[in-house]
Design a protein around this motif. Structure first.
Motif, PDB file in Angstrom:
ATOM      1  N   ILE A  22       0.845  -1.201   0.000  1.00 48.30           N
ATOM      2  CA  ILE A  22       0.000   0.000   0.000  1.00 48.30           C
ATOM      3  C   ILE A  22       0.877   1.247   0.000  1.00 48.30           C
ATOM      4  O   ILE A  22       0.597   2.218  -0.717  1.00 48.30           O
ATOM      5  CB  ILE A  22      -0.946  -0.012   1.209  1.00 48.30           C
ATOM      6  CG1 ILE A  22      -2.018  -1.097   1.027  1.00 48.30           C
ATOM      7  CG2 ILE A  22      -1.603   1.347   1.405  1.00 48.30           C
ATOM      8  CD1 ILE A  22      -2.968  -1.216   2.189  1.00 48.30           C
TER       9      ILE A  22
ATOM     10  N   LEU B 201       2.312   1.778  -3.456  1.00 53.03           N
ATOM     11  CA  LEU B 201       1.290   2.342  -4.343  1.00 53.03           C
ATOM     12  C   LEU B 201       1.122   3.835  -4.067  1.00 53.03           C
ATOM     13  O   LEU B 201       1.089   4.655  -5.005  1.00 53.03           O
ATOM     14  CB  LEU B 201      -0.035   1.612  -4.148  1.00 53.03           C
ATOM     15  CG  LEU B 201      -1.264   2.245  -4.826  1.00 53.03           C
ATOM     16  CD1 LEU B 201      -1.086   2.258  -6.342  1.00 53.03           C
ATOM     17  CD2 LEU B 201      -2.538   1.504  -4.422  1.00 53.03           C
ATOM     18  N   LEU B 202       1.032   4.211  -2.797  1.00 52.75           N
ATOM     19  CA  LEU B 202       0.854   5.614  -2.422  1.00 52.75           C
ATOM     20  C   LEU B 202       2.037   6.459  -2.874  1.00 52.75           C
ATOM     21  O   LEU B 202       1.874   7.557  -3.425  1.00 52.75           O
ATOM     22  CB  LEU B 202       0.650   5.723  -0.914  1.00 52.75           C
ATOM     23  CG  LEU B 202       0.451   7.126  -0.338  1.00 52.75           C
ATOM     24  CD1 LEU B 202      -0.790   7.774  -0.923  1.00 52.75           C
ATOM     25  CD2 LEU B 202       0.355   7.072   1.191  1.00 52.75           C
TER      26      LEU B 202
ATOM     27  N   LEU C  53       1.957   6.929  -6.658  1.00 58.31           N
ATOM     28  CA  LEU C  53       0.957   7.925  -7.030  1.00 58.31           C
ATOM     29  C   LEU C  53       1.453   9.333  -6.733  1.00 58.31           C
ATOM     30  O   LEU C  53       1.248  10.261  -7.525  1.00 58.31           O
ATOM     31  CB  LEU C  53      -0.354   7.652  -6.283  1.00 58.31           C
ATOM     32  CG  LEU C  53      -1.127   6.399  -6.696  1.00 58.31           C
ATOM     33  CD1 LEU C  53      -2.268   6.132  -5.716  1.00 58.31           C
ATOM     34  CD2 LEU C  53      -1.669   6.537  -8.112  1.00 58.31           C
TER      35      LEU C  53
ATOM     36  N   MET D 230      -5.489   6.861  -4.190  1.00 53.11           N
ATOM     37  CA  MET D 230      -5.333   5.557  -3.558  1.00 53.11           C
ATOM     38  C   MET D 230      -6.657   5.090  -2.958  1.00 53.11           C
ATOM     39  O   MET D 230      -7.016   3.905  -3.039  1.00 53.11           O
ATOM     40  CB  MET D 230      -4.256   5.613  -2.474  1.00 53.11           C
ATOM     41  CG  MET D 230      -3.994   4.266  -1.802  1.00 53.11           C
ATOM     42  SD  MET D 230      -2.900   4.401  -0.372  1.00 53.11           S
ATOM     43  CE  MET D 230      -3.926   5.328   0.753  1.00 53.11           C
ATOM     44  N   THR D 231      -7.391   6.025  -2.358  1.00 50.03           N
ATOM     45  CA  THR D 231      -8.697   5.666  -1.779  1.00 50.03           C
ATOM     46  C   THR D 231      -9.647   5.168  -2.863  1.00 50.03           C
ATOM     47  O   THR D 231     -10.365   4.180  -2.662  1.00 50.03           O
ATOM     48  CB  THR D 231      -9.311   6.890  -1.072  1.00 50.03           C
ATOM     49  OG1 THR D 231      -8.362   7.437  -0.156  1.00 50.03           O
ATOM     50  CG2 THR D 231     -10.567   6.496  -0.307  1.00 50.03           C
TER      51      THR D 231
ATOM     52  N   TYR E  63      -8.303  10.640   4.020  1.00 52.24           N
ATOM     53  CA  TYR E  63      -8.621   9.300   3.512  1.00 52.24           C
ATOM     54  C   TYR E  63     -10.005   8.858   3.975  1.00 52.24           C
ATOM     55  O   TYR E  63     -10.818   8.380   3.171  1.00 52.24           O
ATOM     56  CB  TYR E  63      -7.573   8.282   3.972  1.00 52.24           C
ATOM     57  CG  TYR E  63      -8.115   6.872   3.958  1.00 52.24           C
ATOM     58  CD1 TYR E  63      -8.327   6.207   2.762  1.00 52.24           C
ATOM     59  CD2 TYR E  63      -8.479   6.226   5.149  1.00 52.24           C
ATOM     60  CE1 TYR E  63      -8.875   4.937   2.731  1.00 52.24           C
ATOM     61  CE2 TYR E  63      -9.025   4.960   5.131  1.00 52.24           C
ATOM     62  CZ  TYR E  63      -9.216   4.324   3.927  1.00 52.24           C
ATOM     63  OH  TYR E  63      -9.771   3.073   3.906  1.00 52.24           O
TER      64      TYR E  63
END
Length: 586
Positions: A350, A353-354, A357, A371-372, A544
């Protein structure tokens, strides 16, 4: 009603897991204490008595200004790509390290982060390399070293030298990479006519006065990797209770040092180091603590030399950098300095990925929103199944209520008939609860990532959000900053927590109303309680959760269009509730 009970059960179990997980791990998976096989059980000369504590000088009774202390000693500058500062030639101490890429506060005129500071200052924190020995005069904290080098920088090492009265030579060569890793090569040359025994060592000395506190989600303080396992079990308070107590580790030492929320200092044996080593943590009193990496005793014959190498990491706990040191520098488990916990297998993807981005869009807040959206998209099939189950359960509730009335005095018969009803209608009463269980590790992983990531520190989002790692500063309690006072953190509810509470309230309003009045009360107050609970948390986490609520509302609207019977039941319940309220007024 049964479905709403599942919701309550899921929320309760979520709280139990989140708050009880760390304590359960300590009970069922306790770390091996320092008195067992991974610790050195027998006293070791030169390590376990006050007289042989590596010399770091007596603690100063007066706290002095950092700038004044730095100006009093002869120093060699440090000018590396990401680290600045100086080396104190008195004691050969690394006691002035500045992290060029980070500032103490958000203000543009704020000082850069001073990780290391000299002894006697309020933020005392330094590293030192030296020797203890038998039959030889070794350097002390007052020894003045000499050098012919101008500065320590990338591809520009520094050699410090000192010769004792017997003509025996001590050399320390410092080199630094493009990030935060300093390599110290120690060499002792025995120029006397007799053999001597020496033990090279490295140490880190710091005050706990400015240390970040440990919480149930983030552990700070003494840390190390021993026998291929990260150890967080030594605490400042435990050491301070008995200043003579020594927490000593042997076996395979990966590294040891001190960690704060975002920063780490660690002594690391050079890869391939041979011979027995000891790692220690101790209290020196007055909130001063020390960790030591001590090599085994070596006898050096006349005319011979002993060379050892160790490394010092002193910098920011950047996840990808720590991973690189593990993979390319063979530093075991240095990435565990970030307290990922047991969900590391899920949290690090995660984070990656964050961070990816963020690299693409250049705004950490936008990266959190994207991401959300991705996470909610991946979980959409689960939510769809949850809503389908909810629709089925609501459809059979009139039949369930009829059974409850018919067999209210015969519980076994009621259970049998209920199971037959579930079987006949092809309804699984747990299907609505299971998706919530699947979301528990996802939420916890996201929470830990946003809590731990230094990459979010001092990152702006938009408008009034200038630092996503800090709570939302814009609160109506001081008229959004117009009144000159700062409310207490627990009641300083910012705009993002308010949005979070309102969107959660709307989310619950879209759900069919629980039949049980107690459950109705729980769901009616939960959004506002969480609004206060989340107020002190980082704005990134608030963003988030608020964004997740908004996406959930949109998702619910769409799913209602796919399950009109659920929407009709919700509308009917709302109408019945309004009718009862009117009847009560009459």
């Amino acid at each position: 009603m049964e479905n709403q009970r599942n919701v309550i059960l899921a929320i309760t179990l979520m709280a139990v897991v989140l708050f009880g997980w760390p304590y359960a791990l300590e009970v069922f998976y306790p770390a091996r204490p320092a008195t067992l096989d991974n610790a050195i059980s027998a006293p070791r000369p030169g390590l376990d008595n006050d007289a042989s504590v590596p010399d770091t000088a007596a603690a100063s009774k007066v706290i002095r200004n950092r700038t004044v202390v730095l100006a009093e000693s002869t120093r060699i500058p440090i000018d590396a790509p990401r680290v600045g500062g100086s080396i104190n030639l008195t004691g050969a101490r690394l006691d002035d390290l500045v992290l060029k890429d980070y500032r103490e506060e958000l203000r543009e005129d704020s000082d850069q982060v001073h990780l290391f500071s000299p002894a006697g200052t309020a933020d005392q924190y330094f590293a030192q390399f030296g020797w203890i020995g038998e039959g030889v005069v070794t350097p002390t904290s007052q020894t003045v070293w000499t050098t012919n080098d101008a500065k320590l920088g990338l591809n520009s090492p520094v050699m410090l030298s000192w010769i004792n009265p017997a003509g025996q030579r001590f050399d320390i060569r410092f080199a630094i990479d493009e990030n935060y890793l300093i390599t110290a090569t120690q060499r002792f040359t025995n120029a006397s006519a007799a053999q001597v025994a020496v033990r090279p060592l490295g140490l880190i000395n710091r005050t706990s006065a400015n240390a970040d506190p440990t919480s149930w989600t983030v552990r700070n303080g003494p840390i190390g990797v021993f026998d291929d396992a990260a150890n967080f079990d030594v605490h400042y308070d435990d050491l301070e209770e008995d200043p003579k107590k020594l927490s000593e580790f042997g076996g395979k030492i990966g590294w040891l040092g001190f960690t704060d929320h975002y920063w780490l200092s660690a002594l690391i044996p050079a890869p391939g180091s041979k011979g027995q080593m000891a790692g220690n943590f101790r209290s020196l009193g007055n909130k001063l603590f020390q960790t030591e990496l001590v090599y085994e005793n070596k006898v050096v014959a006349p005319g011979e030399a002993l060379t050892t190498t160790a490394m010092l990491f002193a910098g920011a706990k950047e996840t990808e950098l720590l991973d690189d040191y593990v993979d390319n520098k063979n530093i075991p488990l240095l990435d565990r300095a970030v307290d990922w916990g047991w969900f590391i297998w899920f949290e690090k993807p995660i984070f990656k990925l964050l961070n990816w981005l963020f690299a693409q869009v250049g705004n950490f807040g936008v990266a959190i929103i994207l991401m959300t959206i991705i996470i909610r998209g991946l979980m959409f099939p689960i939510a769809q199944r949850q809503f389908a189950s909810m629709a089925q359960m609501r459809a059979v509730q009139p039949k369930m209520k009829a059974l409850q009335e018919r067999y209210k005095d015969d519980k076994p018969k009621l259970q049998t008939e209920m199971m037959e009803l579930y079987k006949k209608e092809k309804v699984n009463p747990l299907a609505g609860c299971l998706p919530m269980f699947l979301q528990i590790p996802i939420f916890f992983a996201l929470y830990k990532v946003l809590l731990l990531a230094i990459e979010m520190r001092h990152q702006p989002f938009a408008l009034w959000i200038k630092d996503l790692s800090a709570p939302d500063p814009m609160t109506p309690l001081n008229l959004f900053g117009l009144l000159p006072f700062d409310p207490p953190s627990m009641i300083a509810i910012g705009i993002l927590p308010i949005i979070l509470g309102v969107t959660m309230w709307l989310q619950f309003k879209l759900n069919p109303a629980p039949m049980d009045p107690v459950q109705q009360q729980v769901f009616s107050i939960m959004p506002w309680v969480l609004m206060f609970v989340m107020a002190p948390f980082a704005a990134g986490l608030q963003l988030y959760w608020a964004m997740s609520n908004i996406l959930t509302i949109a998702q619910q609207k769409w799913l209602y269009s796919r399950h009109p019977q659920l929407k009709e039941l919700a509308a009917q319940e709302a109408a019945d509730k309004a009718a009862k309220a009117e009847k009560g007024k009459a």
